[in-house]
Enzyme design. Structure first.
Site, mmCIF file in Angstrom:
data_model
loop_
_atom_site.group_PDB
_atom_site.id
_atom_site.type_symbol
_atom_site.label_atom_id
_atom_site.label_comp_id
_atom_site.label_asym_id
_atom_site.label_seq_id
_atom_site.Cartn_x
_atom_site.Cartn_y
_atom_site.Cartn_z
ATOM 1 N N CYS A 253 126.777 -50.290 18.253
ATOM 2 C CA CYS A 253 126.382 -48.931 17.842
ATOM 3 C C CYS A 253 124.880 -48.776 17.900
ATOM 4 O O CYS A 253 124.366 -47.691 18.093
ATOM 5 C CB CYS A 253 126.786 -48.572 16.420
ATOM 6 S SG CYS A 253 127.931 -49.622 15.648
ATOM 7 N N SER B 152 116.382 -63.428 26.927
ATOM 8 C CA SER B 152 117.031 -62.659 27.999
ATOM 9 C C SER B 152 116.583 -63.150 29.371
ATOM 10 O O SER B 152 117.405 -63.380 30.261
ATOM 11 C CB SER B 152 116.716 -61.169 27.862
ATOM 12 O OG SER B 152 117.175 -60.681 26.621
HETATM 13 C C1 LIG Z 1 118.409 -62.554 20.719
HETATM 14 C C2 LIG Z 1 119.320 -63.184 21.693
HETATM 15 C C3 LIG Z 1 119.044 -63.163 23.064
HETATM 16 C C4 LIG Z 1 117.875 -62.405 23.640
HETATM 17 O O1 LIG Z 1 116.641 -63.021 23.351
HETATM 18 P P1 LIG Z 1 115.295 -62.149 23.529
HETATM 19 O O2 LIG Z 1 114.207 -63.152 23.305
HETATM 20 O O3 LIG Z 1 115.345 -61.097 22.493
HETATM 21 O O4 LIG Z 1 115.310 -61.627 24.917
HETATM 22 C C5 LIG Z 1 119.905 -63.810 23.921
HETATM 23 N N1 LIG Z 1 120.984 -64.466 23.456
HETATM 24 C C6 LIG Z 1 121.278 -64.514 22.151
HETATM 25 C C7 LIG Z 1 122.476 -65.279 21.699
HETATM 26 C C8 LIG Z 1 120.470 -63.875 21.227
HETATM 27 O O5 LIG Z 1 120.773 -63.915 19.930
#
Ligand SMILES: *Cc1c(COP(=O)(O)O)cnc(C)c1O
Length: 396
Positions: A324, A71
């Site tokens: 959800c 993120s």
């Molecule tokens: C899990 C995910 C994220 C977020 O990653 P985190 O390390 O949980 O913040 C972003 N993009 C995609 C496509 C993901 O699957």
């Protein structure tokens, strides 16, 4: 039987990753910014870790920034490219309708500031083309951000072709590769990727650690202010234990990428075949251009949340791949983006495999899902209406 098939949400840490972390909690505990030898020992190990990640991605160590996960990497990539473009009067961004919310919400924030965002249509198969990207690039386009592989339906985008188009047109290309890294081969230079996000907990590494790869020449904008860590672009003492766990997990994943891919693809295809025997069911996303471990289907006349709860009772831990989980009753924006109507999008099931799953588990899942779907349809007024002809089937 207990079967965890929600590896797109997160994975179990591997022993390799755990063992790689342990020495950095007690023996090599220094702060890499400290000048004494305890700190410098940590700094040296951090350098090696950075170089290892760079070698795996096909870039230089100084192009790697450690972040708190996918993120943060997405946020920083997009904000940086936007600020970079803004200085040249470019305020147009191209993305897709089915990105992760870390991308979509960052884009929405920029839109409020006056950026213009074009979200490409991903079609029924959940794929975009390089041609679509080319047709939508304008003189004021500063960024194309398109995910490598979708986290819900697993479709893999033509990243190399998109990278080539962006390079020709001089537009920064970022890809959220969180679902792809460690699962399929990636080389950022060969594929003309300017920026890439990855996250360790999606390939059996620890949570809360990730990487932003950013080609040299692209100026990063800080989203966390403070000390001068990460070339002054990301403040905060480096999470060395997590970084070490991530590097070990990534090396391990990459060393076994072909064997794991074959094993996962076979299990994936058997699951799809077995589950499509359920009447009025449909696969979401392209059948071929998809992650080796991703299965996502919709079942007509079934409510996704009930499906998950009953599967949980049978020891199958899956996801609906929809929002959800966040407490909202809106169906998944990804399934809506591929054109599934609301009532069908509510009946979705995502099974995301890891190489630790077995073919016995696959057979168990098929049996469990068949039983649960049949049971839920048996008590569903919607299903009764469909059978009586009072409603029309959406899934043939
Ligand atoms: C899990 C995910 C994220 C977020 O990653 P985190 O390390 O949980 O913040 C972003 N993009 C995609 C496509 C993901 O699957």
């Amino acid at each position: 039987m207990k079967v965890y098939v929600d590896n797109a949400a997160t994975t179990k840490m591997s022993k390799v990753a755990i063992n790689a972390m342990l020495p950095y909690m007690d023996k090599v505990y220094g702060n890499p910014s400290s000048l004494h030898s305890v700190g410098q020992e940590a700094a040296e190990n951090l350098n090696v870790a950075r170089q290892t990640i760079a070698d795996i991605l096909g870039c230089e160590a100084r192009e790697i920034t450690f972040t708190s996960g996918g993120s943060e990497a997405d946020n920083q990539a997009i904000v940086s490219a936007a600020r970079f473009g803004e200085r040249k009067g470019k305020k147009h961004i191209i993305s897709t309708a089915f990105e992760h919310h870390a991308v979509l919400h960052t884009l929405a924030k920029l839109e409020k500031e006056g950026f213009e965002v074009t979200l490409l249509d991903v079609g029924e198969k959940g794929l975009v083309t390089a041609k679509q990207v080319a047709e939508n690039i304008r003189p004021d386009t500063c960024l194309v951000t398109i995910m490598y592989a979708n986290n819900e339906i697993g479709t893999i985008q033509p990243i190399s072709e998109i990278g080539e188009v962006c390079k020709e047109r001089g537009v920064i290309f970022h890809t959220d590769a969180v679902q792809a890294v460690g699962h399929i081969h990636i080389n950022v230079k060969e594929q003309n990727i300017d920026m890439l996000s990855l996250s360790a907990h999606k390939f059996h590494g620890p949570k809360g650690i990730g990487v932003l790869y950013s080609r040299k020449g692209i100026m990063l904008t800080n989203i966390i202010e403070g000390g001068a860590q990460e070339r002054g672009k990301r403040a905060g003492t480096e999470n060395i234990p997590a970084i070490m766990g991530m590097v070990a997990a990534l090396k391990d994943a990459n060393d076994h990428i072909d064997d794991n891919g074959k094993k996962l693809t076979a299990m994936r295809d058997r699951l799809i075949e077995g589950l499509l025997e359920i009447p009025h069911s449909i696969l979401n996303g392209d059948g071929e251009k998809r992650l080796p471990g991703n299965v996502n289907l919709c079942f007509e006349g079934v409510e996704g949340e009930s499906l998950l709860l009953l599967l949980d009772d049978k020891g199958v831990y899956a996801s609906s791949g929809s929002a959800c989980t966040s407490g909202s009753l809106d169906p998944s924006h990804v399934l809506l983006a591929i054109g599934r109507p609301h009532e069908v999008a509510h009946g979705s099931l995502r099974l995301s495999l890891s190489e630790e799953n077995t073919s016995e588990e696959v057979e168990y899942i098929i049996k469990a899902v068949k039983e649960v779907v049949e049971y839920l349809r048996g008590i569903s007024p919607v299903w009764r209406d469909l059978q009586n002809g009072k409603r029309e089937y959406v899934i043939g």
